[in-house]
Design an enzyme around this catalytic site. Structure first.
Site, short mmCIF file in Angstrom:
data_model
loop_
_atom_site.label_atom_id
_atom_site.label_comp_id
_atom_site.label_asym_id
_atom_site.label_seq_id
_atom_site.Cartn_x
_atom_site.Cartn_y
_atom_site.Cartn_z
N GLU A 1 18.90 -13.41 -5.77
CA GLU A 1 19.78 -14.51 -5.38
C GLU A 1 20.20 -14.47 -3.91
OE1 GLU A 1 23.09 -15.14 -7.97
OE2 GLU A 1 21.84 -15.37 -9.76
N GLU B 1 17.47 -15.04 -15.24
CA GLU B 1 18.84 -14.96 -15.74
C GLU B 1 19.22 -16.30 -16.33
OE1 GLU B 1 21.98 -13.58 -13.14
OE2 GLU B 1 20.67 -12.06 -12.24
#
Length: 474
Positions: free
Chosen positions: A160, A375
């Protein structure tokens, strides 16, 4: 109607070193950017987390028992190089060899992340992703890991990048907790993509036979209304959080329309454009043509409407529903339409967003051959029932409902051509949260943090059924 997943589709749980390992002061581990930051806040501590450093075998045994074929783990850079570079800590190296061997013993394939929000303290103080020293040391650390951990076949460069940069310099929820610095945000974003590219190109040159990818937080952005100004606000938000990364890592270039949106945000805040060099862009292009996969972290979607005031952000860090505020100068204001369900932390529940982002990658970024959902999950306020026994199964119907809807949207994307090969639920077990401490639980396995005892949740049994049958039930 039930939906079928491909027979070669893999499923498992996700973790991150700082959120699960605990043991932050054991075996020579160096300090990271969070240690001082959390000490000063005094709200919660990263120890013991889920004590994965000592209990990894217990958790991997549960993962195997409940149908997991894969797991996401990260290497804590400061366990290998306590100072970020220089002396190697052999106890840290030994731990990860043991962890990967245990994964193999439990027939679980690890997908290993090199950087998951845990920059060593010295490099953070030197400027973190704004520092050339950080980039060079990160590449050297990656090279060490590739040579040392030859048993790893799936690598992830950075987790991320957008979350790291935006929360460090735009919203201020990650250290150094600056806000409104879009110039630093975009420069950090670009620098992360340069580091990622250098590492991908290095890995491919080493011909180790494994695969390498990157993980992006990708929340689909929609206009709040059909008005032109709301559509434009959505485009600006998308450029800030999604588009620049997608262009850089999956196309190998920044499209002119993307750069124009970035410049508009910076101009509105009277801040300069980020800097790049031809050599950096060459590396970025080369990496995009060699990338094996992209990981998509998708939990929620956003709706944007036009906003012309100063930036104002309030982070919901304790689960007080409706308390979050997100208005960014030069971008827009987040505003949920009526009828959109949210979690206690104000995250929208909108599975269509998962479908749309997977199809966007499929349609707009054809260079990348494979996608994983790396995720997805829901944070809930959960507690251990009174008089619980080791056989107690904790009911979590909201989690099952959430995951079922998102898996169904993912299955629709696969049907429509997206080459999605696996799904990692966040998270394997209950963990420490960067900004919520221990109150927000995501795990398939309940962790009673005072005792570190594990309990099964109903969702773990449901997950096992889907993993083994490849069927998402009605």
């Amino acid at each position: 109607m039930s939906k079928q997943l491909p027979q070669d589709f893999v499923m498992g749980g996700a973790t991150a070193a700082y959120q699960v390992e605990g043991a932050t002061k054991e075996d020579g581990k160096g300090r990271v950017l969070w240690d001082d930051f959390l000490d000063k806040q005094g709200r919660f501590k990263p120890d013991p987390a889920a004590d994965f450093y000592h209990r990894y075998d217990e958790d991997l045994a549960l993962a195997e028992k409940y149908g997991h074929q894969v797991i996401r783990v990260s290497i804590a850079w400061s366990r290998i190089f306590p100072d970020g570079a220089g002396e190697v800590e052999p106890r840290g190296v030994a731990f990860y060899h043991k962890l990967f061997a245990d994964c193999a013993a439990h027939h679980i394939e690890p997908f290993v992340t090199l950087h998951h929000f845990d920059t060593p303290e010295r490099l953070h103080e030197a400027g973190d992703w704004l520092s050339q020293e950080m980039l060079d040391d990160f590449v050297a650390y990656a090279k060490f890991c590739f040579e040392e951990f030859s048993e790893v076949k799936y690598w992830i460069t950075i987790n991320e990048p957008t979350s790291m940069a935006v929360q460090q310099y735009t919203t201020g929820t990650f250290p150094p907790a600056e806000s409104g610095r879009f110039d630093k945000t975009f420069q950090a974003e670009h620098n992360q993509m340069v580091a990622h590219a250098r590492i991908v190109n290095l890995y491919k040159s080493m011909q180790l036979g494994g695969q390498i990818g990157i993980v992006h937080a990708l929340q689909t952005v929609y206009p709040y209304s059909d008005s032109a100004v709301d559509h434009h606000a959505a485009e600006l938000q998308d450029a800030l959080e999604n588009r620049l990364y997608l262009d850089g890592t999956l196309a190998g270039e920044y499209h002119q329309e993307t750069l124009a949106l970035v410049k508009e945000i910076l101009d509105a805040n009277h801040q300069p454009m980020f800097q790049s060099t031809p050599q950096e862009m060459k590396a970025i292009d080369e990496a995009a043509h060699q990338l094996d996969f992209v990981g998509v972290n998708n939990y929620f979607s956003k709706w944007l409407r036009a906003y012309h005031g100063k930036s104002e952000t309030i982070h919901n860090g304790d689960g007080t529903k409706g308390s979050s505020v997100a208005r960014l100068q030069g971008v827009g204001e987040e505003k949920l339409p009526d009828g959109i369900e949210t979690t206690d932390w104000d995250w929208s529940i909108y599975p269509r967003g998962m479908y749309d982002i997977l199809m966007r990658i499929h349609n707009d970024y054809p260079l990348v051959p494979v996608t994983y959902v790396t995720e997805n999950g829901i944070g809930l306020k959960e507690s251990l029932p009174e008089n619980a026994t080791p056989d107690t199964v904790i009911e979590d119907p909201k989690r099952i409902d959430y995951v079922k809807k998102y898996l169904s949207a993912m299955a629709d994307a696969i049907h429509d051509g997206a080459n999605v090969k696996g799904y990692f639920i966040w998270s394997l077990q209950d963990q420490f949260s960067w900004t919520n401490g221990y109150s927000k639980r995501y795990g398939l396995f309940f962790v009673d943090f005072p005792t570190q005892n594990r309990y099964i949740k109903q969702s773990a049994e449901w997950f096992k059924s889907v993993s083994e049958t490849h069927i998402i039930p009605d």
